[in-house]
Write a protein that holds these residues in place. Structure first.
Motif, PDB file in Angstrom:
ATOM      1  N   ILE A 170       0.842  -1.202   0.000  1.00  0.00           N
ATOM      2  CA  ILE A 170       0.000   0.000   0.000  1.00  0.00           C
ATOM      3  C   ILE A 170       0.878   1.253   0.000  1.00  0.00           C
ATOM      4  O   ILE A 170       0.476   2.304  -0.514  1.00  0.00           O
ATOM      5  CB  ILE A 170      -0.994  -0.016   1.189  1.00  0.00           C
ATOM      6  CG1 ILE A 170      -2.102   1.029   0.984  1.00  0.00           C
ATOM      7  CG2 ILE A 170      -0.310   0.188   2.508  1.00  0.00           C
ATOM      8  CD1 ILE A 170      -3.072   0.716  -0.115  1.00  0.00           C
ATOM      9  N   GLU A 171       2.090   1.144   0.534  1.00  0.00           N
ATOM     10  CA  GLU A 171       2.990   2.305   0.526  1.00  0.00           C
ATOM     11  C   GLU A 171       3.596   2.552  -0.853  1.00  0.00           C
ATOM     12  O   GLU A 171       4.091   3.633  -1.128  1.00  0.00           O
ATOM     13  CB  GLU A 171       4.106   2.105   1.556  1.00  0.00           C
ATOM     14  CG  GLU A 171       3.566   2.176   2.979  1.00  0.00           C
ATOM     15  CD  GLU A 171       4.646   2.051   4.035  1.00  0.00           C
ATOM     16  OE1 GLU A 171       5.719   1.487   3.737  1.00  0.00           O
ATOM     17  OE2 GLU A 171       4.398   2.511   5.161  1.00  0.00           O
ATOM     18  N   TRP A 177       1.830   1.627  -3.777  1.00  0.00           N
ATOM     19  CA  TRP A 177       0.700   1.130  -4.567  1.00  0.00           C
ATOM     20  C   TRP A 177       0.815   1.474  -6.052  1.00  0.00           C
ATOM     21  O   TRP A 177       0.521   0.647  -6.922  1.00  0.00           O
ATOM     22  CB  TRP A 177      -0.617   1.666  -3.994  1.00  0.00           C
ATOM     23  CG  TRP A 177      -1.809   0.976  -4.573  1.00  0.00           C
ATOM     24  CD1 TRP A 177      -2.671   1.481  -5.510  1.00  0.00           C
ATOM     25  CD2 TRP A 177      -2.254  -0.356  -4.287  1.00  0.00           C
ATOM     26  NE1 TRP A 177      -3.633   0.547  -5.818  1.00  0.00           N
ATOM     27  CE2 TRP A 177      -3.398  -0.595  -5.076  1.00  0.00           C
ATOM     28  CE3 TRP A 177      -1.795  -1.368  -3.439  1.00  0.00           C
ATOM     29  CZ2 TRP A 177      -4.098  -1.798  -5.047  1.00  0.00           C
ATOM     30  CZ3 TRP A 177      -2.486  -2.566  -3.407  1.00  0.00           C
ATOM     31  CH2 TRP A 177      -3.622  -2.777  -4.201  1.00  0.00           C
ATOM     32  N   SER A 178       1.248   2.695  -6.342  1.00  0.00           N
ATOM     33  CA  SER A 178       1.304   3.110  -7.751  1.00  0.00           C
ATOM     34  C   SER A 178       2.292   2.262  -8.537  1.00  0.00           C
ATOM     35  O   SER A 178       2.163   2.105  -9.746  1.00  0.00           O
ATOM     36  CB  SER A 178       1.681   4.595  -7.855  1.00  0.00           C
ATOM     37  OG  SER A 178       2.983   4.803  -7.326  1.00  0.00           O
ATOM     38  N   GLU A 228       0.653  -1.959  -8.094  1.00  0.00           N
ATOM     39  CA  GLU A 228      -0.709  -2.340  -8.478  1.00  0.00           C
ATOM     40  C   GLU A 228      -0.721  -3.131  -9.795  1.00  0.00           C
ATOM     41  O   GLU A 228      -1.365  -4.199  -9.872  1.00  0.00           O
ATOM     42  CB  GLU A 228      -1.625  -1.114  -8.601  1.00  0.00           C
ATOM     43  CG  GLU A 228      -3.054  -1.528  -8.951  1.00  0.00           C
ATOM     44  CD  GLU A 228      -4.018  -0.360  -9.086  1.00  0.00           C
ATOM     45  OE1 GLU A 228      -3.578   0.811  -9.003  1.00  0.00           O
ATOM     46  OE2 GLU A 228      -5.222  -0.631  -9.284  1.00  0.00           O
ATOM     47  N   ASP A 280      -4.181   5.033   0.259  1.00  0.00           N
ATOM     48  CA  ASP A 280      -2.774   5.397   0.129  1.00  0.00           C
ATOM     49  C   ASP A 280      -2.618   6.769   0.794  1.00  0.00           C
ATOM     50  O   ASP A 280      -3.526   7.229   1.478  1.00  0.00           O
ATOM     51  CB  ASP A 280      -2.307   5.362  -1.336  1.00  0.00           C
ATOM     52  CG  ASP A 280      -2.948   6.441  -2.198  1.00  0.00           C
ATOM     53  OD1 ASP A 280      -3.817   7.193  -1.689  1.00  0.00           O
ATOM     54  OD2 ASP A 280      -2.598   6.535  -3.376  1.00  0.00           O
ATOM     55  N   GLU A 281      -1.485   7.423   0.621  1.00  0.00           N
ATOM     56  CA  GLU A 281      -1.285   8.661   1.373  1.00  0.00           C
ATOM     57  C   GLU A 281      -2.300   9.730   0.978  1.00  0.00           C
ATOM     58  O   GLU A 281      -2.426  10.078  -0.196  1.00  0.00           O
ATOM     59  CB  GLU A 281       0.141   9.184   1.180  1.00  0.00           C
ATOM     60  CG  GLU A 281       0.370  10.457   1.986  1.00  0.00           C
ATOM     61  CD  GLU A 281       1.832  10.818   2.114  1.00  0.00           C
ATOM     62  OE1 GLU A 281       2.645   9.925   2.409  1.00  0.00           O
ATOM     63  OE2 GLU A 281       2.168  12.004   1.925  1.00  0.00           O
ATOM     64  N   HIS A 321      -8.003   7.970  -3.466  1.00  0.00           N
ATOM     65  CA  HIS A 321      -7.073   7.417  -2.469  1.00  0.00           C
ATOM     66  C   HIS A 321      -7.545   6.074  -1.903  1.00  0.00           C
ATOM     67  O   HIS A 321      -6.809   5.412  -1.183  1.00  0.00           O
ATOM     68  CB  HIS A 321      -6.877   8.420  -1.329  1.00  0.00           C
ATOM     69  CG  HIS A 321      -6.203   9.681  -1.778  1.00  0.00           C
ATOM     70  ND1 HIS A 321      -4.878   9.696  -2.166  1.00  0.00           N
ATOM     71  CD2 HIS A 321      -6.667  10.937  -1.941  1.00  0.00           C
ATOM     72  CE1 HIS A 321      -4.548  10.933  -2.525  1.00  0.00           C
ATOM     73  NE2 HIS A 321      -5.613  11.701  -2.407  1.00  0.00           N
ATOM     74  N   LYS A 343      -8.008   2.439  -2.043  1.00  0.00           N
ATOM     75  CA  LYS A 343      -7.395   1.382  -2.840  1.00  0.00           C
ATOM     76  C   LYS A 343      -7.993   0.007  -2.559  1.00  0.00           C
ATOM     77  O   LYS A 343      -7.982  -0.856  -3.434  1.00  0.00           O
ATOM     78  CB  LYS A 343      -5.876   1.350  -2.573  1.00  0.00           C
ATOM     79  CG  LYS A 343      -5.156   2.659  -2.883  1.00  0.00           C
ATOM     80  CD  LYS A 343      -5.414   3.125  -4.309  1.00  0.00           C
ATOM     81  CE  LYS A 343      -4.652   4.408  -4.626  1.00  0.00           C
ATOM     82  NZ  LYS A 343      -5.043   4.948  -5.950  1.00  0.00           N
ATOM     83  N   ALA A 370      -0.095   6.359   4.103  1.00  0.00           N
ATOM     84  CA  ALA A 370      -0.521   5.158   3.374  1.00  0.00           C
ATOM     85  C   ALA A 370      -0.735   3.998   4.341  1.00  0.00           C
ATOM     86  O   ALA A 370       0.073   3.760   5.235  1.00  0.00           O
ATOM     87  CB  ALA A 370       0.524   4.786   2.338  1.00  0.00           C
TER      88      ALA A 370
END
Lengths: 339, 339
Positions: A39-40, A42-43, A46, A162-163, A176, A178, A270
């Protein structure tokens, strides 16, 4: 995409991608060792996680043997997924914020028991800060010190973000979100009134919280995820008997507003989890997602409470199905036992 | 032993052992990369960390050049310690519980403003659950959205514990306290009354919390650490002017009772931080450790509040010295700025 965390002797467990039908799983150490790590980043993670999920789905389409072969060719072993071996998707995280966004629940509690709570439901969602250091898996025993503390469950849905930068608006909040999960917000009602009256919120009244076997991306809910709400019913069973099936559409403050509210004066890092609070519907036929609310209804409709709080040896089961009747998150199924 | 966390681009930073006089530091990646990791393996890492601290002290005794040589022989470089480059000792953790254990503070607030709070101070310590995902370093700016939210500081002491099992008694609590720190519990008073009245505790009223440059083992305080209290004065300055020097001996509920209370119905996992709440003394000459309390005193003694809340551009400085006048934790020194 569905994600779970399996026990491996560490505090954060081992991230696995789970098939949509919840029968098979594959570890993804080459992508992310844990969900907290995923999750930290994620971009970045994913797309490869979704590729893995697609491989898993393709394997399923071709049958179990072919699936195993596909897994082997990708360097990962496909295993049977067993909810009983799952930790919470995030076995711990850095922030757990739980709302009370179904105004019907608060109104019932206030009408029945006059807790002295003053909140302008029209303006502000109710939220408390929970402990996030020690979450329970979906089938782990709920170990508590005493039946005299009035043990309860609360059936909820939750999101993982996420953050979220400080000052994020409700309009910008959705991107945000996810992942989604189910929650058993285990509560000790014997402490609730005293702790609320202090104004400081709950500590003794809120033991460790439990989460569903898998966390799912919003697309897994299809049209049922819209307007920042989960438009499905939560099946609530107490020791095998129906207890309620409140629907998510009556969520007064949606998750977008919950995020806006909680990110007003601070960044949500996140992996922050936000919960809906006990799901609750205006119709009495929907039942309840917690014992305290049923007792409030009994008080209002019959003049006296009848339903006892949980006894050691009793169980709670929480599940949510899609339109086709398939379990989305797997079931939370826990026994309350003496610590 | 004194420990700090330096910025290295990661969320958890880099653990260093700091000399007792706060001038020099040495990284200890071979023992533990982060303080979060160290506190989870404290029984294993404490001895090697103390050995490193002893090396650092020996180097100091022999002078700076010899110290550098001793560091080199141990495979670690001794660097100058600069509080401005420090993150919070734990830049984030899994649980932050903040008490209000100085009953004098609560009594003043209640007398002056009648917040409607009901708490039996004789029986139960007041505690709220804070956000632990995003702590500020000792010299980091306090970025907040609006002066209109009534920005405040709160000077406190805090402890870091290793794992505290559910049901731990006050008698057994002391052995779990591994480190102590100072705290600036940054608060937005404009939200405090409304959030307290909900009974759910604070969310918007409590932005990210800041901690001192170093966390220290209890032995660093000598006789000043006894009975679960820090028997020293906290120096509180607002924009260079004296604001208060409340003494820790008037802590109504000590840290042992705070641990017993919060561990009643759940395990506190390693790395949990517990705060004392605003330090406060019965004597008016001690001043205050937060603006809200000074305003309460003005209201009670003069019939009207006079002291304004923080403006952007103002600073708060918190420090605690030992009997010889040496700073124990280094100083929290922060400017409040517009986000």
């Amino acid at each position: 995409m569905k994600l779970a965390t399996l026990r491996n002797g560490t505090r954060d467990g081992r991230l696995v991608v789970v098939s949509s039908d919840l029968t098979r799983a594959v570890a993804v150490p080459e992508i992310a060792p844990t969900l907290l790590d995923a999750i930290e980043r994620w971009s970045v993670v994913e797309a490869p996680l979704r590729a893995k999920a697609a491989q898993l789905a393709a394997g399923a389409a071709a049958g179990a043997a072919a699936g195993a072969a596909a897994g082997a060719s990708a360097g990962s072993e496909i295993i049977a997924f067993d909810a009983a071996s799952a930790m919470a998707p995030l076995p711990r995280c850095y922030q757990w914020l739980d709302g009370s966004t179904f105004a019907n629940h608060g109104a019932l509690m206030e009408s029945a028991f006059d807790m002295g709570i003053k909140n302008e439901y029209e303006q502000f969602p109710l939220v408390y800060q929970g402990a996030s250091d020690d979450f329970l898996g979906p089938c782990e025993d709920v170990c508590l010190p005493s039946e005299a503390d009035n043990m309860d469950f609360e059936g909820e849905v939750a999101v993982i973000v996420d953050e979220v930068p400080m000052g994020t608006s409700r309009e910008a909040a959705g991107r945000h979100i996810k992942l989604l999960m189910l929650v058993n917000d285990i509560s000790l009602r014997g402490f609730a009134a005293r702790e609320m009256k202090t104004g400081f919120g709950w500590v003794q009244a809120k033991p460790s919280t439990a989460f569903s076997p898998v966390a799912v991306t919003p697309d897994e809910l299809g049209e049922a995820w819209r307007d920042g709400r989960v438009h499905l019913s939560l099946e609530v069973e107490r020791s095998g008997a129906w207890f309620g099936h409140p629907h998510g559409s009556e969520m007064t403050f949606n998750f977008f507003r919950l995020i806006e509210h909680t990110a007003y004066s601070r960044t949500l890092r996140a992996g922050t989890i936000l919960g809906s609070g006990t799901m609750s519907n205006a119709s009495r036929s929907a039942g309840s997602a917690c014992i305290a609310e049923r007792r409030a209804i009994e008080m209002l409709d019959q003049g006296a409470v009848k339903t006892p709080f949980m006894r050691f040896g009793e169980r709670v089961r929480l599940q949510m199905r899609d339109a086709a009747g398939r379990s989305i998150f797997g079931a939370i199924d826990q026994e309350y036992v003496k610590s």
